[in-house]
Design a protein around this motif. Structure first.
Motif, PDB file in Angstrom:
ATOM      1  N   MET A  51       0.618  -1.304   0.577  1.00 37.04           N
ATOM      2  CA  MET A  51      -0.135  -0.033   0.017  1.00 37.04           C
ATOM      3  C   MET A  51       0.724   1.090   0.453  1.00 37.04           C
ATOM      4  O   MET A  51       2.203   1.117   0.477  1.00 37.04           O
ATOM      5  CB  MET A  51      -0.666   0.355   1.391  1.00 37.04           C
ATOM      6  CG  MET A  51      -2.540   1.033   1.608  1.00 37.04           C
ATOM      7  SD  MET A  51      -2.916   0.672  -0.469  1.00 37.04           S
ATOM      8  CE  MET A  51      -4.568   1.691   0.579  1.00 37.04           C
ATOM      9  N   LYS A  52       0.419   2.437  -0.589  1.00 34.01           N
ATOM     10  CA  LYS A  52       0.834   3.747  -0.593  1.00 34.01           C
ATOM     11  C   LYS A  52       0.491   4.307   0.513  1.00 34.01           C
ATOM     12  O   LYS A  52      -0.424   4.699   0.237  1.00 34.01           O
ATOM     13  CB  LYS A  52       0.855   3.696  -2.404  1.00 34.01           C
ATOM     14  CG  LYS A  52       1.912   3.164  -2.950  1.00 34.01           C
ATOM     15  CD  LYS A  52       3.117   3.859  -3.799  1.00 34.01           C
ATOM     16  CE  LYS A  52       4.119   3.253  -4.813  1.00 34.01           C
ATOM     17  NZ  LYS A  52       5.040   2.042  -4.447  1.00 34.01           N
ATOM     18  N   ALA A  53       1.564   5.163   0.977  1.00 29.18           N
ATOM     19  CA  ALA A  53       0.877   6.869   1.327  1.00 29.18           C
ATOM     20  C   ALA A  53       1.949   7.278   0.632  1.00 29.18           C
ATOM     21  O   ALA A  53       3.197   8.082   0.862  1.00 29.18           O
ATOM     22  CB  ALA A  53       1.114   7.253   3.054  1.00 29.18           C
ATOM     23  N   THR A  54       1.555   9.589   0.661  1.00 30.20           N
ATOM     24  CA  THR A  54       2.386  10.142   0.145  1.00 30.20           C
ATOM     25  C   THR A  54       2.020  11.713   0.974  1.00 30.20           C
ATOM     26  O   THR A  54       0.573  12.050   1.279  1.00 30.20           O
ATOM     27  CB  THR A  54       2.333  10.523  -1.273  1.00 30.20           C
ATOM     28  OG1 THR A  54       1.845   9.636  -1.837  1.00 30.20           O
ATOM     29  CG2 THR A  54       2.867  11.745  -1.127  1.00 30.20           C
ATOM     30  N   PHE A  55       3.020  11.628   1.681  1.00 33.07           N
ATOM     31  CA  PHE A  55       3.040  12.989   2.680  1.00 33.07           C
ATOM     32  C   PHE A  55       4.156  13.970   2.490  1.00 33.07           C
ATOM     33  O   PHE A  55       4.813  14.296   2.150  1.00 33.07           O
ATOM     34  CB  PHE A  55       3.799  12.602   4.073  1.00 33.07           C
ATOM     35  CG  PHE A  55       2.752  11.573   4.499  1.00 33.07           C
ATOM     36  CD1 PHE A  55       0.468  11.685   4.423  1.00 33.07           C
ATOM     37  CD2 PHE A  55       3.068  10.723   5.262  1.00 33.07           C
ATOM     38  CE1 PHE A  55       0.186  10.308   5.130  1.00 33.07           C
ATOM     39  CE2 PHE A  55       2.502   9.812   5.763  1.00 33.07           C
ATOM     40  CZ  PHE A  55       0.906   9.545   5.622  1.00 33.07           C
ATOM     41  N   LYS A  87       8.275   1.162  12.255  1.00 32.08           N
ATOM     42  CA  LYS A  87       7.386  -0.400  11.742  1.00 32.08           C
ATOM     43  C   LYS A  87       6.530  -0.189  10.984  1.00 32.08           C
ATOM     44  O   LYS A  87       6.147   0.191  11.315  1.00 32.08           O
ATOM     45  CB  LYS A  87       7.412  -0.953  12.999  1.00 32.08           C
ATOM     46  CG  LYS A  87       7.361  -2.935  12.700  1.00 32.08           C
ATOM     47  CD  LYS A  87       7.509  -3.280  14.222  1.00 32.08           C
ATOM     48  CE  LYS A  87       7.106  -4.549  13.725  1.00 32.08           C
ATOM     49  NZ  LYS A  87       6.715  -5.209  14.955  1.00 32.08           N
ATOM     50  N   GLY A  88       6.886  -1.862  10.157  1.00 34.23           N
ATOM     51  CA  GLY A  88       5.680  -1.622   9.157  1.00 34.23           C
ATOM     52  C   GLY A  88       5.753  -0.898   8.019  1.00 34.23           C
ATOM     53  O   GLY A  88       5.544  -1.220   6.758  1.00 34.23           O
ATOM     54  N   ASP A 142       5.817   2.732   0.921  1.00 35.23           N
ATOM     55  CA  ASP A 142       5.359   1.894   0.586  1.00 35.23           C
ATOM     56  C   ASP A 142       4.882   1.284   1.926  1.00 35.23           C
ATOM     57  O   ASP A 142       6.614   0.765   2.794  1.00 35.23           O
ATOM     58  CB  ASP A 142       6.170   1.072  -0.504  1.00 35.23           C
ATOM     59  CG  ASP A 142       6.145  -0.906  -0.401  1.00 35.23           C
ATOM     60  OD1 ASP A 142       4.703  -1.058  -0.707  1.00 35.23           O
ATOM     61  OD2 ASP A 142       6.616  -1.491  -1.098  1.00 35.23           O
ATOM     62  N   PHE A 143       4.476   0.803   2.378  1.00 35.21           N
ATOM     63  CA  PHE A 143       4.224   0.071   3.690  1.00 35.21           C
ATOM     64  C   PHE A 143       2.942  -0.941   3.824  1.00 35.21           C
ATOM     65  O   PHE A 143       2.411  -1.395   3.033  1.00 35.21           O
ATOM     66  CB  PHE A 143       3.566   1.138   4.408  1.00 35.21           C
ATOM     67  CG  PHE A 143       2.086   1.211   4.079  1.00 35.21           C
ATOM     68  CD1 PHE A 143       0.422   0.978   5.259  1.00 35.21           C
ATOM     69  CD2 PHE A 143       1.843   2.145   3.315  1.00 35.21           C
ATOM     70  CE1 PHE A 143      -0.815   1.217   5.039  1.00 35.21           C
ATOM     71  CE2 PHE A 143       0.799   2.905   3.434  1.00 35.21           C
ATOM     72  CZ  PHE A 143      -0.683   2.379   3.915  1.00 35.21           C
ATOM     73  N   ASP A 144       2.738  -2.366   4.753  1.00 38.46           N
ATOM     74  CA  ASP A 144       2.843  -3.442   4.791  1.00 38.46           C
ATOM     75  C   ASP A 144       1.106  -2.682   5.899  1.00 38.46           C
ATOM     76  O   ASP A 144       1.125  -2.724   6.973  1.00 38.46           O
ATOM     77  CB  ASP A 144       3.532  -4.122   5.307  1.00 38.46           C
ATOM     78  CG  ASP A 144       2.671  -6.187   5.836  1.00 38.46           C
ATOM     79  OD1 ASP A 144       1.443  -5.809   5.714  1.00 38.46           O
ATOM     80  OD2 ASP A 144       3.381  -6.551   5.996  1.00 38.46           O
ATOM     81  N   GLU A 145      -0.219  -3.279   5.693  1.00 42.47           N
ATOM     82  CA  GLU A 145      -1.288  -2.356   6.211  1.00 42.47           C
ATOM     83  C   GLU A 145      -1.481  -3.882   7.698  1.00 42.47           C
ATOM     84  O   GLU A 145      -1.512  -3.269   8.327  1.00 42.47           O
ATOM     85  CB  GLU A 145      -1.976  -3.065   5.535  1.00 42.47           C
ATOM     86  CG  GLU A 145      -2.685  -2.058   4.335  1.00 42.47           C
ATOM     87  CD  GLU A 145      -3.636  -1.805   3.346  1.00 42.47           C
ATOM     88  OE1 GLU A 145      -4.894  -1.040   4.053  1.00 42.47           O
ATOM     89  OE2 GLU A 145      -4.125  -2.438   3.123  1.00 42.47           O
ATOM     90  N   ASN A 146      -0.835  -4.957   7.170  1.00 39.09           N
ATOM     91  CA  ASN A 146      -0.609  -6.439   7.848  1.00 39.09           C
ATOM     92  C   ASN A 146       0.492  -5.488   9.713  1.00 39.09           C
ATOM     93  O   ASN A 146       0.212  -6.173  10.960  1.00 39.09           O
ATOM     94  CB  ASN A 146      -0.182  -6.989   7.883  1.00 39.09           C
ATOM     95  CG  ASN A 146      -1.389  -7.408   6.991  1.00 39.09           C
ATOM     96  OD1 ASN A 146      -2.445  -8.144   6.819  1.00 39.09           O
ATOM     97  ND2 ASN A 146      -0.633  -8.333   5.669  1.00 39.09           N
ATOM     98  N   GLN A 147       1.308  -4.361   9.279  1.00 37.70           N
ATOM     99  CA  GLN A 147       2.295  -4.003   9.818  1.00 37.70           C
ATOM    100  C   GLN A 147       1.470  -2.973  10.863  1.00 37.70           C
ATOM    101  O   GLN A 147       2.398  -2.079  11.936  1.00 37.70           O
ATOM    102  CB  GLN A 147       3.909  -4.335  10.014  1.00 37.70           C
ATOM    103  CG  GLN A 147       4.046  -5.526   9.550  1.00 37.70           C
ATOM    104  CD  GLN A 147       5.347  -5.574   8.767  1.00 37.70           C
ATOM    105  OE1 GLN A 147       6.024  -4.648   8.773  1.00 37.70           O
ATOM    106  NE2 GLN A 147       5.672  -7.169   8.930  1.00 37.70           N
ATOM    107  N   ILE A 148       1.349  -1.885   9.729  1.00 35.89           N
ATOM    108  CA  ILE A 148       0.574  -0.881  10.261  1.00 35.89           C
ATOM    109  C   ILE A 148      -0.527  -0.033   8.766  1.00 35.89           C
ATOM    110  O   ILE A 148      -0.207  -0.431   8.211  1.00 35.89           O
ATOM    111  CB  ILE A 148       2.428   0.351   9.916  1.00 35.89           C
ATOM    112  CG1 ILE A 148       1.811   2.261  10.241  1.00 35.89           C
ATOM    113  CG2 ILE A 148       2.948   0.304   8.739  1.00 35.89           C
ATOM    114  CD1 ILE A 148       3.401   2.365  10.964  1.00 35.89           C
TER     115      ILE A 148
END
Length: 171
Positions: free
Chosen positions: A1-5, A21-22, A57-63
């Motif tokens: 999953m992506k987030a942009t800040f 983490k994540g 790029d993050f893992d929704e299962n971790q964060i």
């Protein structure tokens, strides 16, 4: 999953999320402007309308995206328009670029909650905008803090910010 800040200088925000983490990867870049494939110099001029951002790029299962938002709002000043510390210009504005409606709703709700709780002395000016084309920054911006630990900006601005963030993780 992506987030942009966009939360000011991407050198500062990149290292924070690299230590979260994540998060699998953090890329510095530009978003929200009118020029295709902008350069750092063009963005810094303020003429392109782009914001310095990080794409996470993050893992929704971790964060969760909500947790990433929380880190974002705790590690920059969302109450200063077009500014973070000594960095001034539209390229340093505070913005959440959402990738789907759920992210949009979560960002708006979090901002409303922070405002209602009067977490900050001044109103939050963070924009919530639809993600556009992400233009990856030049290679020398990647992993900037870790590649340039002796740089004065890294020592004076980024290191204390990172230390404060890492200490907050212990509690």
């Amino acid at each position: 999953m992506k987030a942009t800040f966009g939360g000011g200088c991407f050198w500062c925000t990149e290292v924070i999320f690299q230590n979260t983490k994540g998060v699998h990867a953090v890329l510095p870049g530009y978003m929200g402007g009118q020029r295709e494939n902008p350069t750092y110099e063009q963005v810094c001029s303020g003429a392109t309308g782009h914001v310095e951002v990080i794409e996470i790029d993050f893992d929704e299962n971790q964060i969760s995206f909500q947790e990433l938002l929380s880190v974002f709002f705790k590690t920059h000043d969302p109450t200063t328009r077009n500014r973070q510390g000594a960095d001034v210009g539209t390229q340093y504005r505070s913005v959440v670029f959402y990738h789907n409606e759920a992210q949009k709703e979560e960002a708006i709700a979090l901002i409303a909650g922070l405002e209602a709780a009067k977490v900050y002395d001044n109103p939050i000016v963070t924009a919530v905008e639809s993600a556009e084309t992400f233009w990856e920054a030049e290679d020398y911006h990647h992993d900037y803090f870790n590649q340039n630990p002796q740089n004065q900006f890294c020592q004076v601005v980024i290191a204390p910010k990172l230390t404060k963030y890492l200490k907050s993780l212990d509690h």
